[in-house]
Write a protein that holds these residues in place. Structure first.
Motif, PDB file in Angstrom:
ATOM      1  N   ASN A  94      31.917 -36.239   1.890  1.00  0.00           N
ATOM      2  CA  ASN A  94      32.801 -37.345   1.488  1.00  0.00           C
ATOM      3  C   ASN A  94      33.950 -37.387   2.480  1.00  0.00           C
ATOM      4  OD1 ASN A  94      32.509 -36.550  -2.074  1.00  0.00           O
ATOM      5  ND2 ASN A  94      31.170 -37.757  -0.791  1.00  0.00           N
ATOM      6  N   TYR A 117      37.659 -38.544   3.757  1.00  0.00           N
ATOM      7  CA  TYR A 117      38.984 -38.917   3.252  1.00  0.00           C
ATOM      8  C   TYR A 117      39.956 -39.057   4.431  1.00  0.00           C
ATOM      9  CZ  TYR A 117      38.021 -38.177  -1.722  1.00  0.00           C
ATOM     10  OH  TYR A 117      37.543 -38.288  -3.005  1.00  0.00           O
ATOM     11  N   ASP A 119      28.546 -39.075   3.243  1.00  0.00           N
ATOM     12  CA  ASP A 119      29.594 -39.859   2.594  1.00  0.00           C
ATOM     13  C   ASP A 119      29.139 -40.485   1.278  1.00  0.00           C
ATOM     14  OD1 ASP A 119      32.233 -40.649   2.410  1.00  0.00           O
ATOM     15  OD2 ASP A 119      31.949 -42.517   3.511  1.00  0.00           O
ATOM     16  N   GLN A 130      34.816 -41.590  -5.361  1.00  0.00           N
ATOM     17  CA  GLN A 130      34.914 -40.350  -4.597  1.00  0.00           C
ATOM     18  C   GLN A 130      34.833 -40.593  -3.094  1.00  0.00           C
ATOM     19  OE1 GLN A 130      35.547 -37.359  -6.400  1.00  0.00           O
ATOM     20  NE2 GLN A 130      35.859 -39.070  -7.812  1.00  0.00           N
ATOM     21  N   THR A 131      34.530 -41.816  -2.702  1.00  0.00           N
ATOM     22  CA  THR A 131      34.467 -42.177  -1.281  1.00  0.00           C
ATOM     23  C   THR A 131      35.164 -43.516  -1.079  1.00  0.00           C
ATOM     24  OG1 THR A 131      32.414 -43.482  -1.346  1.00  0.00           O
ATOM     25  CG2 THR A 131      32.192 -41.073  -1.205  1.00  0.00           C
ATOM     26  N   GLY A 132      35.318 -43.890   0.184  1.00  0.00           N
ATOM     27  CA  GLY A 132      35.945 -45.177   0.507  1.00  0.00           C
ATOM     28  C   GLY A 132      34.956 -46.307   0.640  1.00  0.00           C
ATOM     29  N   TRP A 179      39.587 -41.004  -4.678  1.00  0.00           N
ATOM     30  CA  TRP A 179      39.790 -41.448  -3.293  1.00  0.00           C
ATOM     31  C   TRP A 179      41.073 -42.270  -3.179  1.00  0.00           C
ATOM     32  CZ3 TRP A 179      40.264 -45.528   0.071  1.00  0.00           C
ATOM     33  CH2 TRP A 179      39.953 -45.293   1.414  1.00  0.00           C
TER      34      TRP A 179
END
Length: 466
Positions: free
Chosen positions: A179, A181, A323, A331-333, A347
């Motif tokens: 993941n 960030y 990712d 939890q991800t973009g 996130w």
């Protein structure tokens, strides 16, 4: 009136007095070569990419502020080298992978996975360059879909810490994921010790108009009640754990422990609602918070799939990978900005703290005890190294896997009408983590039975008090 230098003084409409932003806590957040935290981190193994990212082409990576290239040569060995060729600086991300090592595209210099110069095609026969030039390289290996590298002094290279959670219970399958960030590593890592946020951020913290499916996607079922918390150091100060106690029925208590092993590994218990139903279960996720540089982080980890942490098979292996992760939205973009505003997740909460969170502007409360304990212990570990003291690591000299403290357990203990239930939960928190620490003394094959036996004794002891 003087300006507040970021610290509020309860001045209505006083934004002007709070607009001086202090510098970040460089001791903890800066990770480049020569920094205190960076040197500490370089004494440990780090995941640097997923195995699936290494194909017939090299992969440019950046870890701890260093530009690197990772590849798997045609003989199957993994290499992690400084990205720029030691000859004239061309990037090895454009290199050609060989049977042994990688060849720079510019003048054909061939480097082995250990940085040894194998060939210099443009040089005259008999050139001595191979005896005097090498490429910066780091030891690396693959394990269960992750590529790990050690970036510290080669003479101090430690063993890779093998935790029992990586193989127990029998039949556990580890599935690799990452993941990404775009923020400092610490604000993502310390979020684990902030367990109180699960009852807020992960409990329908959404705009009213969002549909039920969206709200459910960012919510953790079973985590809505505010827990009774206990935090304490582990492994001689080289780690920290939280213990969260919740009453889930009039005669049943759920105790959850999550541990962070420094500098950046955390192991998390069950991620599905059955966490509050099983007598005792172990780790559902191991995750390393690898700094890319001071303002970017990649979480690399394994989702653990087995019948103990997920008896109803609610997890999804196919949703884990580069990712992406299967257990919770946000939890991800990967979502749009508007989606993040309407149903924020970890996130959004973590990245929005600034690229590097400014600790001097915080106003902590009791719920932040774990975060501040984590920072103190980390700072102590880094300072110890800077002062020439031994690096605090788990004991990996024993062939037996390291004991884990992360777990979920239910205790069959009714309310005591003569006692505040929060006091009882706090006592149970301390008892259960004490049991997990006691299990350290037993061989790995005997620990689970020991823990379950001690949980039975806690149940019996509480009933005997009535």
């Amino acid at each position: 009136m003087s300006r507040a230098d970021g610290k509020a003084q309860n001045i209505p409409y006083g934004g002007y007095h709070y607009n001086l932003i202090p510098t970040e806590d460089a001791e903890l957040t800066r990770v480049g070569p020569g920094t205190e935290m960076g040197e500490y981190m370089r004494r440990f193994w780090h995941p640097v990419c997923l195995s699936e990212e290494l194909g017939e082409l090299p992969k440019a990576i950046r870890i701890l502020g260093e530009d690197l290239v990772a590849f798997r040569d045609r003989s199957g060995r993994v290499g992690v080298l400084h990205r720029h060729c030691a000859h004239r600086g061309a990037s090895l991300e454009f290199g050609i992978i060989q049977e042994n090592g990688i060849r720079c595209c510019y003048h054909g210099w061939q480097w082995d996975v250990d940085g040894k110069l194998l060939e210099t095609p443009c040089e005259p026969e008999g050139s001595k360059l191979k005896e005097s030039v090498c490429q910066g390289a780091y030891p690396a290996f693959e394990r269960s879909g992750l590529v790990f590298a050690y970036m510290g002094p080669p003479e101090e290279k430690p063993k890779f810490p093998e935790f029992e959670s990586f193989t127990q219970p029998e039949g556990t399958e580890l599935v690799a994921f990452s993941n990404i960030y775009p923020c400092n590593w610490l604000q993502v890592f310390e979020n684990i010790m902030d367990h109180m946020h699960t009852a807020v951020l992960h409990n329908n913290m959404t705009v009213d108009s969002v549909d039920a499916a969206t709200a459910a996607g960012v919510s953790l079922e079973g985590f809505g009640d505010m827990p009774v918390m206990h935090w304490e150091p582990t492994r001689g100060g080289a780690g920290v754990a939280f213990v969260a106690g919740r009453r889930v029925a009039e005669d049943r208590v759920w105790i959850r422990i999550t541990e962070m092993a420094f500098p950046h590994l955390c192991q998390i218990g069950s991620l599905v609602p059955t966490a509050a139903e099983e007598r005792h279960s172990t780790v559902a996720m191991s995750r390393w918070h690898t700094p890319v540089d001071d303002t970017n982080t990649i979480l690399f980890g394994w989702r653990h799939f087995n019948d103990e942490v997920d008896p109803k098979h609610m997890g999804c292996k196919e949703d884990c990978g580069v990712d992406k992760i299967d257990f919770l939205e946000g939890q991800t973009g990967s979502r749009s900005y508007e989606e993040g505003q309407r149903a924020p997740g970890d996130w959004e909460a973590l990245v929005s703290q600034r690229p590097i969170a400014v600790h001097g502007m915080e106003h902590p409360g009791r719920s932040d005890i774990g975060v501040y304990l984590c920072r103190k212990l980390l700072r102590d570990q880094a300072k110890n190294l800077a002062q020439g003291k031994p690096v605090g690591r788990p004991d990996v000299d024993n062939d037996d896997p390291l004991a884990m403290y992360s777990q979920d357990s239910t205790l069959h203990i009714p309310r005591d009408p003569n006692r505040d239930d929060k006091e009882l939960l706090l006592e149970l928190n301390r008892m259960v983590i004490g049991v997990m620490k006691e299990a350290d003394a037993y061989p790995a094959a005997e620990r689970d039975a020991f823990v379950r036996r001690r949980l039975d004794e806690i149940d019996d002891r509480q009933f005997a008090k009535r």
